[in-house]
Design an enzyme around this catalytic site. Structure first.
Site, PDB file in Angstrom:
ATOM      1  N   ARG A 401     -46.324  93.866 -50.754  1.00  0.00           N
ATOM      2  CA  ARG A 401     -45.424  92.524 -51.109  1.00  0.00           C
ATOM      3  C   ARG A 401     -46.462  91.432 -51.131  1.00  0.00           C
ATOM      4  O   ARG A 401     -47.214  91.160 -50.324  1.00  0.00           O
ATOM      5  CB  ARG A 401     -44.380  92.337 -49.757  1.00  0.00           C
ATOM      6  CG  ARG A 401     -43.361  93.346 -49.504  1.00  0.00           C
ATOM      7  CD  ARG A 401     -42.230  93.393 -50.608  1.00  0.00           C
ATOM      8  NE  ARG A 401     -41.550  94.477 -50.322  1.00  0.00           N
ATOM      9  CZ  ARG A 401     -40.419  94.421 -49.342  1.00  0.00           C
ATOM     10  NH1 ARG A 401     -40.252  93.309 -48.993  1.00  0.00           N
ATOM     11  NH2 ARG A 401     -39.740  95.693 -49.475  1.00  0.00           N
ATOM     12  N   GLU A 403     -46.466  88.311 -51.083  1.00  0.00           N
ATOM     13  CA  GLU A 403     -45.618  87.225 -50.539  1.00  0.00           C
ATOM     14  C   GLU A 403     -46.880  86.387 -49.830  1.00  0.00           C
ATOM     15  O   GLU A 403     -47.595  86.880 -49.025  1.00  0.00           O
ATOM     16  CB  GLU A 403     -44.828  87.433 -49.730  1.00  0.00           C
ATOM     17  CG  GLU A 403     -43.623  88.452 -50.257  1.00  0.00           C
ATOM     18  CD  GLU A 403     -42.538  88.562 -49.130  1.00  0.00           C
ATOM     19  OE1 GLU A 403     -42.527  88.118 -47.953  1.00  0.00           O
ATOM     20  OE2 GLU A 403     -41.513  89.496 -49.402  1.00  0.00           O
ATOM     21  N   ARG A 409     -44.887  86.717 -38.682  1.00  0.00           N
ATOM     22  CA  ARG A 409     -44.106  87.905 -38.961  1.00  0.00           C
ATOM     23  C   ARG A 409     -44.284  88.760 -40.391  1.00  0.00           C
ATOM     24  O   ARG A 409     -43.276  89.709 -40.436  1.00  0.00           O
ATOM     25  CB  ARG A 409     -42.568  87.510 -38.467  1.00  0.00           C
ATOM     26  CG  ARG A 409     -42.137  86.586 -39.436  1.00  0.00           C
ATOM     27  CD  ARG A 409     -40.783  85.931 -38.767  1.00  0.00           C
ATOM     28  NE  ARG A 409     -39.623  86.932 -39.087  1.00  0.00           N
ATOM     29  CZ  ARG A 409     -38.931  86.820 -40.144  1.00  0.00           C
ATOM     30  NH1 ARG A 409     -38.954  86.112 -41.098  1.00  0.00           N
ATOM     31  NH2 ARG A 409     -37.723  87.837 -40.172  1.00  0.00           N
ATOM     32  N   HIS A 410     -45.122  88.214 -41.153  1.00  0.00           N
ATOM     33  CA  HIS A 410     -45.010  88.789 -42.522  1.00  0.00           C
ATOM     34  C   HIS A 410     -46.569  89.364 -42.541  1.00  0.00           C
ATOM     35  O   HIS A 410     -47.640  89.162 -42.091  1.00  0.00           O
ATOM     36  CB  HIS A 410     -44.788  87.615 -43.584  1.00  0.00           C
ATOM     37  CG  HIS A 410     -43.533  87.232 -43.765  1.00  0.00           C
ATOM     38  ND1 HIS A 410     -43.064  86.032 -43.022  1.00  0.00           N
ATOM     39  CD2 HIS A 410     -42.462  87.739 -44.485  1.00  0.00           C
ATOM     40  CE1 HIS A 410     -41.802  85.974 -43.347  1.00  0.00           C
ATOM     41  NE2 HIS A 410     -41.526  86.901 -44.235  1.00  0.00           N
ATOM     42  N   GLU A 569     -34.890  90.174 -38.381  1.00  0.00           N
ATOM     43  CA  GLU A 569     -34.422  91.143 -39.301  1.00  0.00           C
ATOM     44  C   GLU A 569     -35.662  92.311 -39.115  1.00  0.00           C
ATOM     45  O   GLU A 569     -36.811  92.281 -39.372  1.00  0.00           O
ATOM     46  CB  GLU A 569     -34.414  90.679 -40.690  1.00  0.00           C
ATOM     47  CG  GLU A 569     -34.036  91.828 -41.566  1.00  0.00           C
ATOM     48  CD  GLU A 569     -34.792  91.376 -43.119  1.00  0.00           C
ATOM     49  OE1 GLU A 569     -34.958  92.378 -43.905  1.00  0.00           O
ATOM     50  OE2 GLU A 569     -34.566  90.114 -43.345  1.00  0.00           O
ATOM     51  N   SER A 572     -33.118  96.155 -44.044  1.00  0.00           N
ATOM     52  CA  SER A 572     -32.340  95.463 -45.014  1.00  0.00           C
ATOM     53  C   SER A 572     -31.709  96.670 -45.901  1.00  0.00           C
ATOM     54  O   SER A 572     -32.636  97.688 -46.325  1.00  0.00           O
ATOM     55  CB  SER A 572     -32.833  94.472 -46.010  1.00  0.00           C
ATOM     56  OG  SER A 572     -31.900  94.054 -46.793  1.00  0.00           O
ATOM     57  N   ARG A 620     -42.629  95.528 -37.777  1.00  0.00           N
ATOM     58  CA  ARG A 620     -41.979  94.332 -37.207  1.00  0.00           C
ATOM     59  C   ARG A 620     -40.950  94.945 -36.002  1.00  0.00           C
ATOM     60  O   ARG A 620     -40.597  94.412 -35.019  1.00  0.00           O
ATOM     61  CB  ARG A 620     -41.100  93.880 -38.491  1.00  0.00           C
ATOM     62  CG  ARG A 620     -40.450  92.478 -37.794  1.00  0.00           C
ATOM     63  CD  ARG A 620     -39.525  91.837 -39.060  1.00  0.00           C
ATOM     64  NE  ARG A 620     -40.552  91.328 -39.986  1.00  0.00           N
ATOM     65  CZ  ARG A 620     -40.070  90.455 -40.979  1.00  0.00           C
ATOM     66  NH1 ARG A 620     -38.729  90.243 -41.131  1.00  0.00           N
ATOM     67  NH2 ARG A 620     -40.677  90.150 -42.012  1.00  0.00           N
TER      68      ARG A 620
END
Length: 646
Positions: A401, A403, A409-410, A569, A572, A620
């Site tokens: 990802r 991002e 948490r990423h 989360e 998903s 996670r």
């Protein structure tokens, strides 16, 4: 002179040069006089405040890197430091060097200067190593490199025929009172060694387990002073009960050493000591108390340093235990699915299009064709489950990802535990399966990894995860066939938030939830239902991917869900669209070129099973199951926006 040399000034008269020299001398003498003048008490007090605040800033910046301090806290501390400096009279402020680097300067000169600095640092480190080694070796008869029948440095392990002796080796974690009185042979890292006049006490570590080894041979005790921490050692001796519990994990036994050999010596100048890498909550409290009494900040090994030398930080008992939990999650995930008719698959990580649309992909060149790294195995796992007759599939693999999220948490690369399955009547059949899967993982972790979890709790003292609602709770919805997981609807969650005072400006009825709102909802769920683990169903359709099936009764919502642990989360998922025309329309609405996903759409034209699934983030899950402060603690090698090595 070359083109980068400083232009030479025109020649001046001898008198001019002498006058300038005199002016420089007077200026220097004035500065020296000012420096020698006594500092007023109020200025001295202010300087002390500046020094103390500077230490606070440094400590907060260190904590910011491991997620225990926010950017706002750092900014506030820096502003306070600057304000204090501004109060300092001009004559007592530090003079900034006038020899600043000019923009656009000589890059070659800068490179050479950097190389020279690195060379000097390397020479200093080597000198420290030589000095430390000489100090540790002591007398020549007890120095490193000797080899006797009882102790010393073994020849390099090169798998000679004579090396295969079929001796019995014991794992450090298996050293218990049941083996008391027996001869044992272990191998591990030297966690630490303390030599006294008549005995030496070495602690040997294997994974997260440690044991004390007591040397009483006079020559061996003297030689032990040459041992460097983190050396690989072989120890043989008799296992005995300890007079009193030790600080090792095997606290009620120790080894009375017969032989102690070094297999491979570690550098005497490590980047940091593994014993300093992580501290238990009790140790940290003692360090903080001592620092407070001395008026100094707590000095700790920073997150960046740990990640730079990951091979060292992973040796920490805390980190070793965490990574074994990570392995356990994968094991029980695979074990459950294999026993329930699922097939393990492998999908491509190089794609010609974008796996889910959007701009958060890493682009690359694939033989002069644009390509990207897979954001997930989404499209291919759907094809295999719904269109290829496999029906139930799963995969464990890397996910990428792009991002630019620098949070605790990423990650830019993590490991996905992906599941996709066909269902017969309703997509809640998928939720039943997921509930049973997660309960299987949680229960087995608590049973099989009890020692690891107990050790981790000493470092991160959080309450065990509560994942099944009490049988006393009436009128709640749950899913699961052999388990019970709390299931909340999105509308129900919004109502709980409204009741708690969350306004529509903070969280709209049809908006995706932000991280702070998710955490707030998690706290409300814990207070009302007593669980840390739950599922949230029927998300607004607008914020879900194009392959999400809309709700049949209200197009504002969708047959999609997220799973949460401790208010964050970890999965998903959704029922997927299995109609090619509906897929094409949904893709076009997301402004994704339909032609780039032609292979995917065409797969559904030849008959496709109704299906659903989800993607789980391994790191996670580990972080939140254990209550770790940072997801980087759950990674072997971290890939975030700031890190591409090691």
């Amino acid at each position: 002179p070359g083109p980068s040399a400083t232009p030479r000034t025109p020649d001046r008269s001898t008198g001019e040069r002498a006058g300038e020299a005199a002016r420089r001398k007077r200026h220097r003498m004035a500065e020296e006089a000012a420096a020698a003048a006594p500092v007023p008490p109020e200025v001295q007090a202010l300087q002390e405040k500046i020094t103390a605040q500077g230490l606070v800033v440094r400590d907060l910046k260190t904590k910011q890197k491991d997620g225990s301090a926010s950017a706002e806290e750092v900014d506030l501390a820096v502003k306070e430091l600057l304000a204090l400096k501004a109060e300092l009279p001009a004559e007592f402020q530090e003079k900034k060097s006038s020899s600043k680097k000019k923009k656009g300067g000589d890059s070659e000169a800068g490179r050479k200067a950097a190389e020279e600095r690195d060379r000097k640092k390397r020479e200093k480190r080597e000198a420290r190593e030589r000095a430390a080694k000489a100090k540790m070796e002591g007398g020549s008869e007890h120095q490193a490199g000797v080899l006797t029948e009882k102790y010393g440095d073994l020849p390099m392990a090169q798998s000679r025929d004579s090396d295969r002796k079929h001796r019995k080796w014991t794992r450090v974690g298996d050293l218990t009172k049941e083996l008391e009185g027996q001869k044992v042979l272990i191998r591990g890292y030297l966690h630490g060694c303390r030599a006294q006049s008549r005995a030496a006490f070495a602690v040997v570590r294997q994974s997260f387990s440690t044991v004390q080894c007591v040397m009483s041979d006079a020559d061996m005790v003297k030689w032990s002073k040459s041992l460097s921490a983190e050396s690989v050692v072989d120890v043989e001796g008799t296992l005995v009960a300890t007079p009193s519990p030790t600080n090792s994990t095997q606290s009620d036994v120790e080894i009375q050493v017969d032989t102690f050999f070094v297999v491979n010596r570690a550098s005497v100048s490590l980047a940091f000591q593994v014993t300093d890498c992580d501290h238990t909550a009790e140790e940290q409290a003692k360090l903080e108390k001592a620092a407070e009494e001395e008026g100094k900040p707590v000095i700790s090994v920073g997150q960046d340093l740990k990640l730079n030398y990951r091979h060292l930080s992973l040796r920490s008992p805390y980190q070793a235990a965490v990574m074994r939990i990570s392995s356990g999650v994968c094991h029980f995930f695979r074990e459950f699915l294999n026993s329930n008719g699922f097939i393990e698959i492998q999908t491509p990580k190089l794609l010609g299009g974008q796996s889910e649309g959007g701009a958060e992909v890493f682009m690359t060149n694939y033989f002069d064709h644009p390509a990207c790294l897979a954001q997930s195995p989404q499209l291919h796992k759907q094809i295999l489950a719904a269109c290829s007759g496999l029906e139930r599939v799963f995969e464990i693999g890397p996910v990428f990802r792009a991002e630019n999220s620098n949070t605790n948490r990423h990650l830019c690369e993590f490991h996905g535990l992906d599941v996709e399955m066909a269902f017969n009547e309703h997509y809640h059949e998928v939720l039943d399966m997921f509930s049973d899967l997660f309960h299987y993982i949680f229960n087995n972790l608590n049973e099989a990894y009890a020692r690891e979890i107990e050790l981790i709790r000493q470092y991160v003292p959080v309450e065990p995860l509560v994942f099944e609602p009490s049988a006393d709770l009436k009128g709640i919805r749950t899913v699961g066939t052999t388990s019970r997981t709390l299931l909340l609807g999105f509308k129900e969650a919004i109502a709980m938030l409204r009741e708690d005072g969350v306004t529509e400006e903070e969280q709209g009825d049809l908006e995706d939830m932000s991280t702070p709102v998710e955490k707030r909802l998690g706290a409300l769920v814990k207070a009302k239902y007593g669980v840390d683990w739950y599922m949230l169903d029927k998300f607004p359709a607008e914020f879900r991917p194009f392959y999400t099936m809309p709700d049949a009764e209200d197009a504002n919502y969708s047959n999609s869900y997220d799973f949460f642990i401790r208010g964050q989360e970890i999965l998903s998922g959704a029922q997927r669209v299995h109609d090619p025309d509906m897929l094409s329309t949904a893709i076009a609405k997301k402004d994704i070129p339909v032609e780039s996903l032609a292979f995917y759409i065409d797969s559904f034209k030849d008959g496709a099973l109704p299906h659903g699934g989800g993607g789980i983030g391994l790191e996670r899950v580990v972080m939140l199951f254990l209550g770790l402060p940072n997801i980087r603690n759950a990674c072997f090698f971290v890939r975030d926006p700031q890190r591409l090595t090691p």
